[in-house]
Design an enzyme around this catalytic site. Structure first.
Site, PDB file in Angstrom:
ATOM      1  N   SER A  61       0.814  -1.218   0.000  1.00  0.00           N
ATOM      2  CA  SER A  61       0.000   0.000   0.000  1.00  0.00           C
ATOM      3  C   SER A  61       0.848   1.269   0.000  1.00  0.00           C
ATOM      4  CB  SER A  61      -0.907   0.029   1.237  1.00  0.00           C
ATOM      5  OG  SER A  61      -1.692  -1.128   1.313  1.00  0.00           O
TER       6      SER A  61
HETATM    7  N1  SAH Z   1      -0.535  -5.333   3.939  1.00  0.00           N
HETATM    8  C1  SAH Z   1       0.236  -5.623   2.743  1.00  0.00           C
HETATM    9  C2  SAH Z   1      -0.480  -5.199   1.473  1.00  0.00           C
HETATM   10  C3  SAH Z   1      -1.337  -6.259   1.072  1.00  0.00           C
HETATM   11  S1  SAH Z   1      -2.148  -6.250  -0.479  1.00  0.00           S
HETATM   12  C4  SAH Z   1       1.609  -5.011   2.790  1.00  0.00           C
HETATM   13  O1  SAH Z   1       1.925  -4.277   3.721  1.00  0.00           O
HETATM   14  O2  SAH Z   1       2.396  -5.302   1.876  1.00  0.00           O
HETATM   15  C5  SAH Z   1      -3.473  -7.314   0.049  1.00  0.00           C
HETATM   16  C6  SAH Z   1      -3.083  -8.732   0.345  1.00  0.00           C
HETATM   17  O3  SAH Z   1      -4.250  -9.403   0.795  1.00  0.00           O
HETATM   18  C7  SAH Z   1      -2.578  -9.509  -0.870  1.00  0.00           C
HETATM   19  O4  SAH Z   1      -1.321 -10.041  -0.603  1.00  0.00           O
HETATM   20  C8  SAH Z   1      -3.638 -10.592  -1.042  1.00  0.00           C
HETATM   21  O5  SAH Z   1      -3.121 -11.809  -1.519  1.00  0.00           O
HETATM   22  C9  SAH Z   1      -4.174 -10.735   0.353  1.00  0.00           C
HETATM   23  N2  SAH Z   1      -5.499 -11.360   0.471  1.00  0.00           N
HETATM   24  C10 SAH Z   1      -6.557 -11.250  -0.374  1.00  0.00           C
HETATM   25  N3  SAH Z   1      -7.602 -11.960   0.095  1.00  0.00           N
HETATM   26  C11 SAH Z   1      -7.203 -12.538   1.262  1.00  0.00           C
HETATM   27  C12 SAH Z   1      -7.828 -13.396   2.205  1.00  0.00           C
HETATM   28  N4  SAH Z   1      -9.098 -13.818   2.060  1.00  0.00           N
HETATM   29  N5  SAH Z   1      -7.119 -13.780   3.300  1.00  0.00           N
HETATM   30  C13 SAH Z   1      -5.832 -13.372   3.476  1.00  0.00           C
HETATM   31  N6  SAH Z   1      -5.178 -12.567   2.602  1.00  0.00           N
HETATM   32  C14 SAH Z   1      -5.852 -12.155   1.508  1.00  0.00           C
END
Ligand code: SAH
Length: 211
Positions: A61
């Protein structure tokens, strides 16, 4: 990067309701080496105030959004928090600087494993990771003082509301992919009543999974 975040916070403050980010949050963000959490070819841009690709179609993000979401969680040093969507592990590392223990769940196995290894190597031992569907939370370690979801859901997952402590706060983007999503602040009061406030229009990758 801190100056960029402060400037965005000041201009976005009108709609987010927060003119300035808590100095404790800013201090932690200044310490976490964001370049360690992005692929090599993205390192030159690691301290720019924008999201970056981290592989598997996912993104780390924008630092302002990380700062705002962390600020809204109002984490205290003794808190136990849950993150859904580990991604690169960056947000988990920021939370590790604010809370006692951070539980984080990632659904894409290679991303989750890589983030976990990275967090251990960088010394963020109080972050506990697992690969799985975060829609269902992490019952074994509930209830949580605060919960952050970093992927956009179509609705606030009921299991996460259940796993939030009375007095706890959840920050979650809600809305369909490619349509307007809103960052929501969900608060559970001492008597268990849940209230929700829209903070800001945002754009996140979708929360996927079996729900
Ligand atoms: N917080 C992260 C950014 C994440 S982007 C950082 O600091 O880099 C969102 C993430 O959520 C992605 O990696 C995606 O694979 C994950 N995601 C999507 N659906 C999900 C679910 N149901 N459970 C766990 N993770 C999930």
């Amino acid at each position: 990067m801190g100056r960029d975040i402060a400037a965005t916070a000041a201009t976005a403050g009108v709609s987010s309701g927060r003119k300035a980010i808590d100095p404790r949050v800013m201090a932690v963000i200044e310490q976490v080496p964001r370049h360690e959490f992005v692929p090599d070819d993205q390192r030159p841009f690691a301290y720019e105030n924008r999201p970056l690709p981290i592989g598997h179609g996912q993104t780390i993000s924008q630092p302002y959004i990380v700062a705002l979401m962390t600020d809204l969680m109002m984490v205290k040093p003794e808190d136990v928090v849950l993150e859904v969507g580990t991604g690169s592990g960056y947000q988990a590392a920021v939370l590790a600087g604010m809370a006692r223990t951070v539980y984080t769940i990632e659904i894409i196995e290679p991303l989750g494993l890589q983030a976990c290894e990275r967090l251990t190597q960088l010394g963020y031992g109080q972050v506990k990771c697992k690969v799985g569907d975060g829609y269902y939370g992490w019952d074994a370690h509930a209830p949580f003082d605060a919960i952050i979801v970093t992927a956009a859901a179509s609705h606030v997952p009921p299991p996460l509301i259940r796993q939030l402590k009375p007095g706890g706060r959840m920050v979650i983007p809600v809305g369909a992919q490619f349509l307007t999503q809103y960052l929501l602040l969900v608060e559970k009061s001492g008597d268990g009543t849940v209230s929700t406030r829209q903070v800001l229009p945002v754009r996140f990758v979708p929360l996927v999974g079996g729900h």
